[in-house]
Design an enzyme around this catalytic site. Structure first.
Site, PDB file in Angstrom:
ATOM      1  N   SER A 180       0.582  -1.363  -0.017  1.00  0.00           N
ATOM      2  CA  SER A 180       0.057  -0.095   0.058  1.00  0.00           C
ATOM      3  C   SER A 180       0.833   1.239  -0.137  1.00  0.00           C
ATOM      4  O   SER A 180       1.645   1.309   0.889  1.00  0.00           O
ATOM      5  CB  SER A 180      -0.869  -0.051   1.195  1.00  0.00           C
ATOM      6  OG  SER A 180      -1.504   1.273   1.331  1.00  0.00           O
ATOM      7  N   SER A 221      -0.527   4.116   0.435  1.00  0.00           N
ATOM      8  CA  SER A 221      -1.242   4.881   1.395  1.00  0.00           C
ATOM      9  C   SER A 221      -0.384   4.619   2.767  1.00  0.00           C
ATOM     10  O   SER A 221      -0.249   5.710   3.653  1.00  0.00           O
ATOM     11  CB  SER A 221      -2.536   4.748   1.706  1.00  0.00           C
ATOM     12  OG  SER A 221      -3.267   5.374   0.350  1.00  0.00           O
ATOM     13  N   THR A 264     -10.571   1.661  -1.231  1.00  0.00           N
ATOM     14  CA  THR A 264     -10.040   0.965  -2.587  1.00  0.00           C
ATOM     15  C   THR A 264     -11.099  -0.282  -3.177  1.00  0.00           C
ATOM     16  O   THR A 264     -11.979  -0.416  -2.437  1.00  0.00           O
ATOM     17  CB  THR A 264      -8.711   0.710  -2.468  1.00  0.00           C
ATOM     18  OG1 THR A 264      -8.011   0.716  -3.800  1.00  0.00           O
ATOM     19  CG2 THR A 264      -8.135  -0.467  -1.718  1.00  0.00           C
ATOM     20  N   LYS A 286     -15.922   1.214  -3.334  1.00  0.00           N
ATOM     21  CA  LYS A 286     -16.088   2.555  -3.343  1.00  0.00           C
ATOM     22  C   LYS A 286     -17.082   3.041  -3.865  1.00  0.00           C
ATOM     23  O   LYS A 286     -17.896   3.949  -3.308  1.00  0.00           O
ATOM     24  CB  LYS A 286     -15.007   3.268  -4.554  1.00  0.00           C
ATOM     25  CG  LYS A 286     -13.590   3.134  -4.330  1.00  0.00           C
ATOM     26  CD  LYS A 286     -12.807   3.789  -5.474  1.00  0.00           C
ATOM     27  CE  LYS A 286     -11.186   3.821  -4.895  1.00  0.00           C
ATOM     28  NZ  LYS A 286     -10.340   4.492  -5.975  1.00  0.00           N
ATOM     29  N   ASP A 333     -20.871  17.069  -1.546  1.00  0.00           N
ATOM     30  CA  ASP A 333     -21.255  17.377  -2.902  1.00  0.00           C
ATOM     31  C   ASP A 333     -20.603  16.548  -3.960  1.00  0.00           C
ATOM     32  O   ASP A 333     -21.237  16.047  -4.734  1.00  0.00           O
ATOM     33  CB  ASP A 333     -21.626  18.975  -3.053  1.00  0.00           C
ATOM     34  CG  ASP A 333     -22.359  19.611  -2.114  1.00  0.00           C
ATOM     35  OD1 ASP A 333     -23.406  18.698  -1.632  1.00  0.00           O
ATOM     36  OD2 ASP A 333     -22.281  20.885  -2.056  1.00  0.00           O
ATOM     37  N   GLY A 360     -13.067   0.510 -18.083  1.00  0.00           N
ATOM     38  CA  GLY A 360     -13.481  -0.055 -16.523  1.00  0.00           C
ATOM     39  C   GLY A 360     -14.847   0.634 -16.032  1.00  0.00           C
ATOM     40  O   GLY A 360     -15.295   1.672 -16.618  1.00  0.00           O
ATOM     41  N   GLY A 366     -15.752   0.585 -12.441  1.00  0.00           N
ATOM     42  CA  GLY A 366     -16.013   0.598 -10.904  1.00  0.00           C
ATOM     43  C   GLY A 366     -15.969   2.019 -10.588  1.00  0.00           C
ATOM     44  O   GLY A 366     -16.175   3.174 -11.204  1.00  0.00           O
ATOM     45  N   TYR A 403      -0.289   1.965 -10.449  1.00  0.00           N
ATOM     46  CA  TYR A 403       0.910   2.802 -10.303  1.00  0.00           C
ATOM     47  C   TYR A 403       2.358   1.738  -9.590  1.00  0.00           C
ATOM     48  O   TYR A 403       3.169   2.006  -9.634  1.00  0.00           O
ATOM     49  CB  TYR A 403       0.841   3.628  -8.957  1.00  0.00           C
ATOM     50  CG  TYR A 403       0.556   3.197  -7.433  1.00  0.00           C
ATOM     51  CD1 TYR A 403       1.382   2.742  -6.650  1.00  0.00           C
ATOM     52  CD2 TYR A 403      -0.828   2.918  -7.366  1.00  0.00           C
ATOM     53  CE1 TYR A 403       1.088   2.081  -5.491  1.00  0.00           C
ATOM     54  CE2 TYR A 403      -1.099   2.346  -6.082  1.00  0.00           C
ATOM     55  CZ  TYR A 403      -0.227   1.917  -5.264  1.00  0.00           C
ATOM     56  OH  TYR A 403      -0.379   1.411  -4.090  1.00  0.00           O
ATOM     57  N   GLY A 409      -0.379   6.107 -12.502  1.00  0.00           N
ATOM     58  CA  GLY A 409      -1.433   6.649 -11.246  1.00  0.00           C
ATOM     59  C   GLY A 409      -0.510   6.979  -9.908  1.00  0.00           C
ATOM     60  O   GLY A 409      -1.410   7.620  -9.038  1.00  0.00           O
TER      61      GLY A 409
END
Length: 262
Positions: A16, A18, A62, A66, A78, A141, A143, A222, A243
């Protein structure tokens, strides 16, 4: 002493970005927090995850949750409402009752938009025909990531066409793409996980032979740094990008959301 927890939910998380990004940030800036990975076999396990981690203040979301995660949220920003998908959840708790309040956001759109702006600067200028006043982007895609990409491309002045394995409403199957449509497209964006490590020899079943010099081919994957999708597109003279910068920017966006920063 850890005072706040953050994390990533998804089905198969593997390596990951993140976790590395946030834990290095916390150490570097002396923030008493940690970021963990929470692979969930089902999105229905989210409430119990939050119940078991009272220090959780925010989550990234992820593949493939999502869209599925929406049913557990009390509110949407919004932007997330317009996109129809969430990749950031902010968790608040009432101090007296202990009730949890979950609000969903989408920082994928911000990350992708800013990344794509830079890539488009390298592309050939678009010349609109009499019948096509906007450049076309083919989005591979269907998704949650593709929803953010479609929303972003519309804001960047593009028309979009979703492409998937099967024909459905507003989505063409790969085999339905015509050579003319592919040739005229200014951008092709891969929103599928195909090609992600360790399955690096996979790529979307797209008719790559009709690509040409000057088109933009953006892969949200990525890892690896250069995917098979990117290699094939580059061989046809296309401008390619992965990405990673998008991911970095969406992480920056997530941190601002969790900390109420503009």
């Amino acid at each position: 002493m850890i005072k706040e927890e953050f994390g990533l939910i998804g089905k198969t998380l593997g390596h990951s970005f993140s976790a590395k990004y946030f834990n290095e940030k916390f150490e570097r800036e002396d923030i008493p927090a940690k970021y963990d990975l929470y692979p969930l076999a089902s999105v229905d396990l989210l409430p119990s995850l939050i119940e078991d981690h009272p220090l959780l203040k925010g989550l990234n979301v992820t593949i493939p949750y999502k869209i599925e995660v929406l049913k557990f949220l009390d509110a949407l920003s919004d932007e997330a409402k317009a996109i129809g998908a969430v990749n950031v959840i902010k968790i608040s708790r009432d101090k007296e009752s202990g009730r949890r309040y979950l609000k969903g956001y989408n920082s994928d759109a911000f990350g992708f938009t800013e990344s794509m702006k830079e890539v488009l600067k390298k592309a050939s200028p678009y010349k609109a025909s009499e019948t096509d006043k906007k450049p076309l982007a083919l989005v591979l895609g269907t998704g949650g990531a593709s929803k953010a990409v479609v929303w972003s491309m519309h804001n960047l002045g593009f028309d979009t066409q979703l492409v998937g394995r099967t024909h459905r409403e507003n989505c063409l199957a790969y085999e339905e793409l015509t050579p003319e449509m592919i040739y005229e497209a200014k951008a092709v964006i891969n929103c599928t996980p195909l090609g992600t490590s360790p399955d690096v020899e996979k790529a979307a079943p797209f008719p790559y032979e009709y690509l040409h010099v000057g088109q933009v081919c953006f892969d949200l994957v990525y890892n690896p740094e250069e995917t098979l999708f990117m290699k094939i597109c580059k061989a046809h003279g296309c401008i390619v990008s992965n990405g990673l910068e998008m991911l970095r920017l969406q992480a920056v966006g997530a941190w601002k959301i969790w900390n109420d920063q503009d």
